[in-house]
Structure formats: C-alpha cells, structure tokens
Motif scaffolding. Structure first.
Motif, PDB file in Angstrom:
ATOM      1  N   GLY A 294       8.614 -37.917 -45.732  1.00  0.00           N
ATOM      2  CA  GLY A 294       8.848 -36.771 -46.621  1.00  0.00           C
ATOM      3  C   GLY A 294      10.115 -36.011 -46.267  1.00  0.00           C
TER       4      GLY A 294
ATOM      5  N   SER B  71       8.055 -28.437 -47.012  1.00  0.00           N
ATOM      6  CA  SER B  71       8.496 -29.371 -48.057  1.00  0.00           C
ATOM      7  C   SER B  71       8.166 -30.815 -47.701  1.00  0.00           C
TER       8      SER B  71
ATOM      9  N   GLN C  97       4.484 -31.303 -48.246  1.00  0.00           N
ATOM     10  CA  GLN C  97       4.194 -31.369 -49.684  1.00  0.00           C
ATOM     11  C   GLN C  97       4.600 -32.727 -50.247  1.00  0.00           C
ATOM     12  N   ARG C  98       5.765 -33.224 -49.836  1.00  0.00           N
ATOM     13  CA  ARG C  98       6.231 -34.534 -50.319  1.00  0.00           C
ATOM     14  C   ARG C  98       5.276 -35.636 -49.864  1.00  0.00           C
TER      15      ARG C  98
ATOM     16  N   ARG D  61       2.017 -35.320 -49.301  1.00  0.00           N
ATOM     17  CA  ARG D  61       0.822 -35.237 -50.153  1.00  0.00           C
ATOM     18  C   ARG D  61       1.105 -35.776 -51.548  1.00  0.00           C
ATOM     19  N   ASP D  62       2.287 -35.457 -52.088  1.00  0.00           N
ATOM     20  CA  ASP D  62       2.658 -35.949 -53.419  1.00  0.00           C
ATOM     21  C   ASP D  62       2.731 -37.478 -53.446  1.00  0.00           C
TER      22      ASP D  62
ATOM     23  N   CYS E  93       1.141 -39.527 -51.567  1.00  0.00           N
ATOM     24  CA  CYS E  93      -0.227 -40.044 -51.504  1.00  0.00           C
ATOM     25  C   CYS E  93      -0.870 -39.991 -52.890  1.00  0.00           C
ATOM     26  N   ALA E  94      -0.742 -38.854 -53.550  1.00  0.00           N
ATOM     27  CA  ALA E  94      -1.329 -38.716 -54.887  1.00  0.00           C
ATOM     28  C   ALA E  94      -0.735 -39.741 -55.853  1.00  0.00           C
ATOM     29  N   GLU E  95       0.591 -39.931 -55.768  1.00  0.00           N
ATOM     30  CA  GLU E  95       1.262 -40.893 -56.649  1.00  0.00           C
ATOM     31  C   GLU E  95       0.766 -42.317 -56.416  1.00  0.00           C
TER      32      GLU E  95
ATOM     33  N   TRP F  20      -5.870 -37.363 -49.804  1.00  0.00           N
ATOM     34  CA  TRP F  20      -5.483 -36.627 -48.595  1.00  0.00           C
ATOM     35  C   TRP F  20      -6.784 -36.214 -47.913  1.00  0.00           C
TER      36      TRP F  20
END
Length: 134
Positions: free
Chosen positions: A62, A81, A84-85, A87-88, A90-92, A97
C-alpha cells in the motif's frame, strides 16, 4: 508450520499484486519496509502464514501504491493511507479483512502514534531549553 489453503491463496494474491505493479519482494532481517525509489518491499517473515503477516505485507505494498502526494506527506498520513490501500486491495480481490488483520493494523498505528508523540515531545523539550544549550 503448515499453511492452510487460505494462506496459500493470500500469499499468491500478494505476489500477483506485487508483480502486476512492478514491485520486487525480498526477505530481510530487522523490519518490514517499502522503498518507493526501488519499488521494493522487504519483509522480515519468509512466508505469509498468519493473517497479520498478510496485513503487514499488503500495508507495505500500500505504501508503494498510494498517490505521490500522500507518499511524501506527514508520517501518520502515510501510514493511514497505506493501511487504507491495503484494505481496499483486499476488498477489490474479495478478501475479508479479518479480526486478526484489524488488530494488527490497530497495533501498528498505535505504535506509530506513540513514535509521533515521542518526537513531538522531543521537539517541545528542545524549544524549552535556554538558548546556547545542546
């Protein structure tokens, strides 16, 4: 330590994301770190077994994938940041998480928060010293 199928998949995901983004990964002693100049991530663990290792690996990735203006901003902003990246990403990629990942994130941020507070205190202490003292 035997890796579960889940952790094999997480390792493969991390390696694929690094490859897709032109990031080299190496294993090192000491600490986990991302080098934006070399597009390199050094991890102190040799395999991504528990969820916390995966979270840290994704966090380091990230750091390399956040916008440049964030990458060179204040330390806590960079850390937030990068998490957050992570987690993003992972979601993508349909990765949940997990509670272990969340705990790891919180503990890491708390450690940086303590470091930021220590540095602020050092600066404040130096400002209070009479001129001419080291």
């Amino acid at each position: 330590m035997i890796q579960s199928e889940r952790h094999k998949e997480l390792t493969e995901l991390f390696c694929r994301l690094c490859e897709e983004n032109g990031v080299e990964v190496g294993w090192m002693v000491g600490c986990n770190a991302a080098d934006p100049f070399e597009r390199f991530i050094g991890l102190k663990f040799a395999s991504i077994y528990p969820d916390a290792d995966f979270a840290i690996a994704m966090h380091e990735l990230g750091h390399l994938l956040v916008p440049d203006k964030v990458q060179w901003g204040p330390r806590m902003g960079r850390e937030l940041s990068a998490w957050q990246r992570a987690r993003d990403m992972c979601a993508e990629n349909n990765v949940t998480w997990s509670p272990e990942m969340f705990t790891c994130e919180v503990e890491c941020l708390e450690a940086w928060g303590d470091e930021v507070e220590r540095r602020r205190q050092e600066i404040d202490d130096r400002r209070r010293e009479p001129p001419g003292q080291p």
